[in-house]
Design an enzyme around this catalytic site. Structure first.
Site, mmCIF file in Angstrom:
data_model
loop_
_atom_site.group_PDB
_atom_site.id
_atom_site.type_symbol
_atom_site.label_atom_id
_atom_site.label_comp_id
_atom_site.label_asym_id
_atom_site.label_seq_id
_atom_site.Cartn_x
_atom_site.Cartn_y
_atom_site.Cartn_z
ATOM 1 N N ASP A 229 1.091 -1.480 0.033
ATOM 2 C CA ASP A 229 0.457 -0.323 -0.123
ATOM 3 C C ASP A 229 0.841 0.977 0.018
ATOM 4 O O ASP A 229 2.281 1.316 0.408
ATOM 5 C CB ASP A 229 -1.105 -0.057 1.592
ATOM 6 N N GLU B 198 2.577 5.196 -3.403
ATOM 7 C CA GLU B 198 2.517 6.134 -5.502
ATOM 8 C C GLU B 198 3.794 7.057 -5.271
ATOM 9 O O GLU B 198 4.175 7.467 -6.145
ATOM 10 C CB GLU B 198 1.317 7.455 -4.732
ATOM 11 N N ASP C 110 -9.079 3.987 -1.606
ATOM 12 C CA ASP C 110 -10.019 4.109 -0.556
ATOM 13 C C ASP C 110 -10.989 4.909 -1.159
ATOM 14 O O ASP C 110 -11.184 6.048 -0.788
ATOM 15 C CB ASP C 110 -9.673 4.833 0.433
#
Ligand SMILES: *[C@@H]1O[C@H](CO)[C@@H](O)[C@H](O)[C@H]1NC(C)=O
Length: 986
Positions: free
Chosen positions: A547, A550, A626
């Protein structure tokens, strides 16, 4: 996952308005994504400049007058080994310096073409960096190393060259069907297939390569600033962070037109429709370009061109009779404008009266465009996949049901959830542990209080052949007595700041450093951390979730890293930002595949990623980040996942139930009914959300969800077969109407119903509150049957379907055969020895065909040929169902055939049997047996005929207890009955 940080107070508005908002309960909506945390085009210097450039070029004042300042120097043209090279000269008014942009056009045997434009001065490192930056001076030229497969470069050495009057024509591709027509001055390239133009580069003259220049001194009082002093080209501040831009302005931009194409798709990830909207205003259209800059955009809004967590700069243009595409191979921040215009020219057969015109702008790097000329979706995906790789064959558990929440807080909690699933007879395969399992957010550790004996937990979960997925993020806690961060620092494997010192930022653990997975040594080190004896407490059934890659940096610009950070070999973060997440996923994927199993050997990895780029499909699965427990997020999911499939990354899912907030029971139930059709099927919830495991809802909801999840499990063999196809030729696992019916113009923008692989299964999940009817669009005149009742639906266009809460709208298109496993088990692993059911759905003419792919679901033996691949054909002329071998190398299949020999076809259900044969003797019960031939031997098997109640539904024939093997060749003869067998034998 991402916690909502403290939100700015919205109560400073005038009292009356605040009161009204509260009254209308609009506050939660207003408090979603903080738009102001993310740039609009006008807040991003290079986007603003290039949009202004486009506005200038396209302004009515310039109509017919604008001349693009790029031209090929004809005496530099060389065509050799399938590559055309030349220099492009950029002319800058009032400047005598020659700006040379080396052009290369690479023609591939597949017919794909790559047009690359670099800048000589930067290529030669003949520039001066601003400040005392240590950054590389070249334009970033390593995107291909990550995005493309290693052996991508297969040249077309038969390109035919013709140069006359400033126009170079190159004829190329399979059967010399394609042409690239290069205009020398101004530079543009038209791509033709079958004499028609499909793609034009620099059609409107918006190409712009921002050449290197020294920063001009500030203008003197009263003087105009130099034309080289580009707006936003130097230091740029946003949200309190200043980007130092050591190389100054360096954007690359190009317009790409698709004449005669009204629809374009792709460039995920955006929470938007499948068919992309215009971005220059107009009713229902966007004002902002689509943005690609991987970012942690929590509680994102739907129906927006805003960037999300991952980017694939691949776009498909489709019209009746043709599909083409482009890949903009650039990993820097990128914006894409899309406009649709009335076609100026007559468009031949099938062409729409609309042209779609796009404008691509990246902050730095090469101008690097791949062109694919189709001619149809299937060929397009195959050629794109040959370049960037196909989705990897997942371990079989990975396509079953995943249960996640932030967080299952202890070993006892895990045990309890596991037990309750079994008690409520809902199958699941994987339980997930979010960040709280760690000892104080130190990855590669377990909390010693709550997870005292993780090994025991893994073992307990393994009893039902289930798995545990642990989260591991790229931020490494900056703390004492943590060997992982000590090694990261001592081995010098972290991302650097602009001064070359180790970069420090904030994420879950507080102060953190980031592994630089661009560095091969970092990958090797990362691999070592996952060995079973190193990562204590993990076992064979432990897999990983990446997770925040980015990367998410809580105190960074736009919640990510400063662009002037430095990576391996001093590339600036700016250049490779969109690839960053994929390199981390790659390191994890490599690490899992390197783990030596206790009994020897290795196994397939499973890695879930949030950030991605073109090529990440080779490494695992993604999810859409999300989302929220709202109906509009349920609606947004399918178009987003369809778009992932178009862009070659089909192993995709959205959090079932919605991450933030608490879904109503109806919403959660509908979400499961939708989520069982996501290629990656995981339920997930935020730490503040109430527990919502499906057994908690109570009936009827729990029962309805149980049935839905069981349907996913029954169809796992069909899903696995669809994954196999995607791994071979890139055909999406879930397919939109336009891919299945490429000539059905009414269906080109449909994105709320899907087909599953080659099964002919057509699903239109209910995604609106309180709705108990949907309209399913049939893309052709074929016969369709209700999955549940065999009711017939026929005739192109919309068909009404009743869908009360307990019902999922599912049709089966005539002409397909798909496999199923009908026994209920606790996990997919426990279904390993179960027999198959074949569902044969006859078309208007009484025919059908389909596929079954099967392997051990965990090892790499399939690569050595250890798999079963069958083609199943029902032929109305001979009234037979034949299973034949599709294996590419039957000899190498033998070891696995032995292993899989016990696997049988238990039942064959033939839907619409009267399409193929007269059913009178079946109906009268005269015929209760039919003959099967397997491996040269005949035997009789029982059949059961079920007549439809009336003509609105289909008759079915059930062939029972066939004992046919999935590994062998066999035929079911419907017209030879037991009596016939006896006669034959006499
Ligand atoms: C992953 O890393 C390896 C180096 O270990 C490299 O060879 C490979 O190309 C990378 N793959 C992807 C998809 O980035």
């Amino acid at each position: 996952m991402r916690a909502p940080l403290s939100l700015p107070s919205s109560t400073t508005t005038a009292g009356g308005l605040t009161f009204l908002l509260l009254l209308l309960d609009l506050i939660p909506t207003a408090a979603t994504v903080k738009h102001e945390n993310f740039k609009t085009c006008s807040q991003s210097g290079f986007c603003r400049r290039n949009r202004a450039y486009a506005d200038h070029v396209l302004s009515p004042d310039n109509a017919g007058k604008w001349v693009s300042p790029y031209e090929i120097k004809e005496n530099t043209i060389v065509l050799q080994n399938g590559i055309l090279q030349a220099d492009i000269l950029k002319t800058v008014p009032g400047q005598s310096d020659k700006i040379i942009l080396p052009l290369s056009i690479n023609f591939q045997k597949s017919g794909a073409v790559r047009v690359t434009i670099d800048e000589l001065k930067r290529q030669k490192r003949d520039i001066v960096l601003r400040g005392d930056s240590k950054a590389r001076k070249e334009r970033y030229n390593e995107a291909e190393r990550w995005a493309l497969v290693p052996d991508w470069d297969v040249r077309d050495d038969k390109v035919v060259y013709d140069n006359r009057k400033g126009q170079i024509t190159l004829t190329f591709g399979p059967g010399l069907k394609y042409k690239a027509v290069v205009d020398v001055a101004p530079f543009s390239v038209k791509f033709e297939r079958d004499g028609e133009t499909h793609i034009v580069l620099n059609d409107r003259g918006l190409m712009n390569v921002e050449h290197w220049r020294a920063q001009p001194p500030a203008p003197e009082e009263g003087k105009e600033k130099s034309s080289e002093d580009l707006d936003g080209g130097w230091d740029e501040t946003f949200g309190g962070n200043t980007d130092s831009k050591p190389r100054g302005p360096e954007a690359v931009a190009m317009d790409i037109s698709f004449p005669g194409y009204e629809h374009v798709y792709g460039i995920p990830s955006h929470a938007t429709s499948l068919s992309l909207k215009s971005t220059k205003g107009g009713e229902g259209e966007y004002q902002e370009p689509y943005r690609m800059y991987n970012a942690d955009v929590f509680e994102y809004i739907v129906d927006s061109p805003m960037t999300l967590y991952g980017s694939i700069p691949f776009m498909q243009a489709h019209r009746k009779g043709s599909s083409v595409g482009v890949l903009w191979l650039n990993a820097a921040e990128t914006w894409v404008d899309v406009v649709k215009e009335k076609a100026k020219r007559m468009i031949p057969m099938g062409g729409a009266k609309t042209d779609t015109k796009t404008h691509w702008v990246s902050e730095s790097g090469l101008l690097d465009v791949w062109v694919f000329l189709g001619p149809d979706p299937q060929a397009l995906y195959a050629s794109y996949g040959a370049l960037t790789g196909f989705t990897k064959m997942p371990p079989s558990f990975a396509i079953a049901y995943h249960q996640c929440r932030w967080n299952y807080v202890s070993q006892d909690d895990v045990k309890d959830v596991d037990r309750k699933f079994d008690k409520s007879e809902i199958p699941y395969d994987v339980i997930w542990l979010d960040i709280e399992y760690t000892d104080g957010k130190r990855y590669f550790t377990f909390d010693p209080l709550t997870f005292k004996d993780p090994k025991k937990m893994m073992k307990n979960i393994d009893k039902t052949d289930r798995k545990v997925v642990l989260i591991i993020d790229p931020h490494i806690k900056n703390t004492d007595n943590y060997p992982v961060v000590e090694e990261l620092k001592s081995k010098d494997l972290a991302v650097k700041d602009k001064t070359g010192g180790i970069y420090e930022g904030w994420c879950w653990p507080g102060s953190s450093h980031w592994i630089d997975a661009f560095n091969p040594a970092a990958i090797e080190w990362w691999k070592s951390l996952f060995a079973f004896d190193k990562f204590k407490g993990t076992a064979k059934n432990t897999f990983i979730w990446n997770d925040m890659n980015e990367p998410s940096v809580f105190n960074g610009p736009e919640t990510t890293m400063p662009k002037d950070n430095l990576h391996f070999s001093n590339w600036e973060h700016r250049d490779l930002h969109n690839i960053n997440g994929m390199t981390f996923m790659n390191a994890t994927h490599q690490a899992l595949e390197a783990r030596q199993l206790p009994k020897g050997g290795t196994q397939r990895s499973f890695v879930l990623t949030r950030a991605f780029f073109a090529g990440a499909q080779r490494l695992g699965a993604m999810w859409t980040g999300d989302n929220e427990a709202k109906w509009e997020h349920l609606q947004a999911a399918l178009p987003m996942l369809l778009s992932q499939g178009i862009a070659g990354f089909p192993f995709s899912g959205a959090d079932v139930g919605g991450f933030f907030g608490n879904p109503s029971k109806e919403l959660l139930t509908r979400w499961y009914q939708s989520g069982i059709w996501y290629p990656f099927f995981r339920a997930h919830a935020h730490i503040d959300a109430k527990r919502r495991e499906p057994y908690l809802l109570g009936d009827p909801y729990t029962g309805i969800i149980r049935e839905a999840v069981r349907l996913r499990y029954a169809l796992l063999p069909a899903w696995y077969t669809a994954f196999h196809r995607a791994s071979q030729d890139g055909m999406p696992i879930i397919r939109p109407n336009f891919v299945v019916h490429p000539d059905d113009e009414d269906g080109f923008s449909i994105d709320d119903q899907i087909y599953i692989g080659d099964t002919g299964i057509l699903v239109k999940p209910v995604v609106h509150e309180g709705v108990d009817k949907v309209n399913i669009h049939l893309g052709d005149g074929e016969v369709y049957y209700d999955y549940w009742s065999y009711k017939i639906y026929q005739g192109k266009g919309a068909k009404e379907y009743n869908a009360p809460l307990e019902k999922i709208p599912v049709l089966m298109r005539g002409g397909h055969i798909f496999p199923r496993r009908d026994r209920h088990r606790r996990s997919s692993g426990l279904m390993k020895h179960d027999p198959f059911t074949l569902v044969v759905v006859l078309d208007n003419k009484g025919n059908a065909e389909g596929y079954l792919y099967h392997d051990d679901g965990e090892s790499f033996n399939y690569k050595a040929g250890h798999y079963v691949h069958r083609k199943l054909v029902f032929d109305s002329a001979t009234k037979t169902l034949v299973s034949s071998n599709l294996h590419k190398d039957p000899v190498s299949a033998e070891p696995y055939n032995k292993e899989a020999r016990p696997l049988q076809v238990e039942k064959i259900l033939i839907v619409g049997i009267s399409k193929a044969m007269k059913t009178a003797s079946l109906a009268k019960g005269k015929k209760t047996k039919v003959m099967v031939t397997e491996e040269g031997k005949d035997r009789a098997v029982s059949v059961e005929y079920n007549a439809a109640a009336d003509a609105s539904s289909a008759d079915t024939l059930l062939v029972k207890n066939t004992k046919l093997r999935i590994v062998s060749d066999w035929t079911v003869h419907l017209e030879k009955a037991e009596g016939d067998v006896a006669k034959d034998e006499l």
